[in-house]
Scaffold this motif. Structure first.
Motif, mmCIF file in Angstrom:
data_model
loop_
_atom_site.group_PDB
_atom_site.id
_atom_site.type_symbol
_atom_site.label_atom_id
_atom_site.label_comp_id
_atom_site.label_asym_id
_atom_site.label_seq_id
_atom_site.Cartn_x
_atom_site.Cartn_y
_atom_site.Cartn_z
ATOM 1 N N ALA A 89 80.651 28.206 -24.010
ATOM 2 C CA ALA A 89 79.788 27.922 -25.163
ATOM 3 C C ALA A 89 80.456 26.897 -26.087
ATOM 4 O O ALA A 89 79.788 25.979 -26.592
ATOM 5 N N GLN A 90 81.766 27.016 -26.289
ATOM 6 C CA GLN A 90 82.490 26.061 -27.133
ATOM 7 C C GLN A 90 82.513 24.666 -26.500
ATOM 8 O O GLN A 90 82.315 23.662 -27.193
ATOM 9 N N LEU A 91 82.745 24.601 -25.193
ATOM 10 C CA LEU A 91 82.751 23.307 -24.501
ATOM 11 C C LEU A 91 81.392 22.634 -24.610
ATOM 12 O O LEU A 91 81.298 21.427 -24.879
ATOM 13 N N LEU A 92 80.338 23.405 -24.410
ATOM 14 C CA LEU A 92 78.990 22.847 -24.492
ATOM 15 C C LEU A 92 78.690 22.338 -25.895
ATOM 16 O O LEU A 92 78.112 21.252 -26.060
ATOM 17 N N LYS A 93 79.091 23.095 -26.892
ATOM 18 C CA LYS A 93 78.875 22.666 -28.270
ATOM 19 C C LYS A 93 79.606 21.356 -28.534
ATOM 20 O O LYS A 93 79.041 20.420 -29.103
#
Length: 141
Positions: free
Chosen positions: A44-48
């Motif tokens: 989720a952090q990478l996608l953000k």
């Protein structure tokens, strides 16, 4: 420069991306995401950071995407992340992280925006010339 690649060695795009990272003089941290998938929180952090939605990183080809009904647009990000957690093959690849940012590198040339200049020519596995003998991008038709 430090770099991380979420890599699938069976994928030509991923192999080309890795080779361009190395052609820039960087030996990245290679994470074979099928063997060591990112946690839900990390993904989720990478996608953000990449400015992507969960749906944008879903891989359809060669995955259980259709069998799981993931084409249902009413599914929440949580439901999609659950599916990815159970089937990491659903993560489209490669994802590259450098101090310049995070990017899903499809096509593989997108990695060039995250790297210092290339150290000479680069030709993809399919024979497509990407970088000339002076380390410059070759214009595509």
């Amino acid at each position: 420069m430090d770099a991380i690649i979420y890599h699938n060695p069976a994928c030509e795009t991923s192999r080309n991306t890795l080779a361009m990272i190395r052609n820039a003089g960087i030996e990245p941290h290679i994470i074979e995401y099928l063997k060591c998938p990112p946690t839900r929180l990390l993904l989720a952090q990478l996608l953000k950071r990449a400015g992507l939605t969960v749906r944008q990183v879903l891989r359809e080809k060669g995955t259980p995407f259709q069998d799981l009904g993931l084409n249902d647009l009413s599914l929440s990000d949580d439901a999609l992340l659950d599916a990815i957690g159970a089937h990491p093959i659903l993560i489209n690849r490669p994802i590259v992280v450098t101090p310049q940012g995070v990017r899903l590198c499809r096509p593989s040339e997108l990695v060039l925006d995250l790297l210092p200049p290339q150290h000479g020519p680069f030709i993809k596995e399919n024979g497509e010339r990407v970088i000339d003998e002076h380390g410059r991008r070759v214009a595509t038709a």
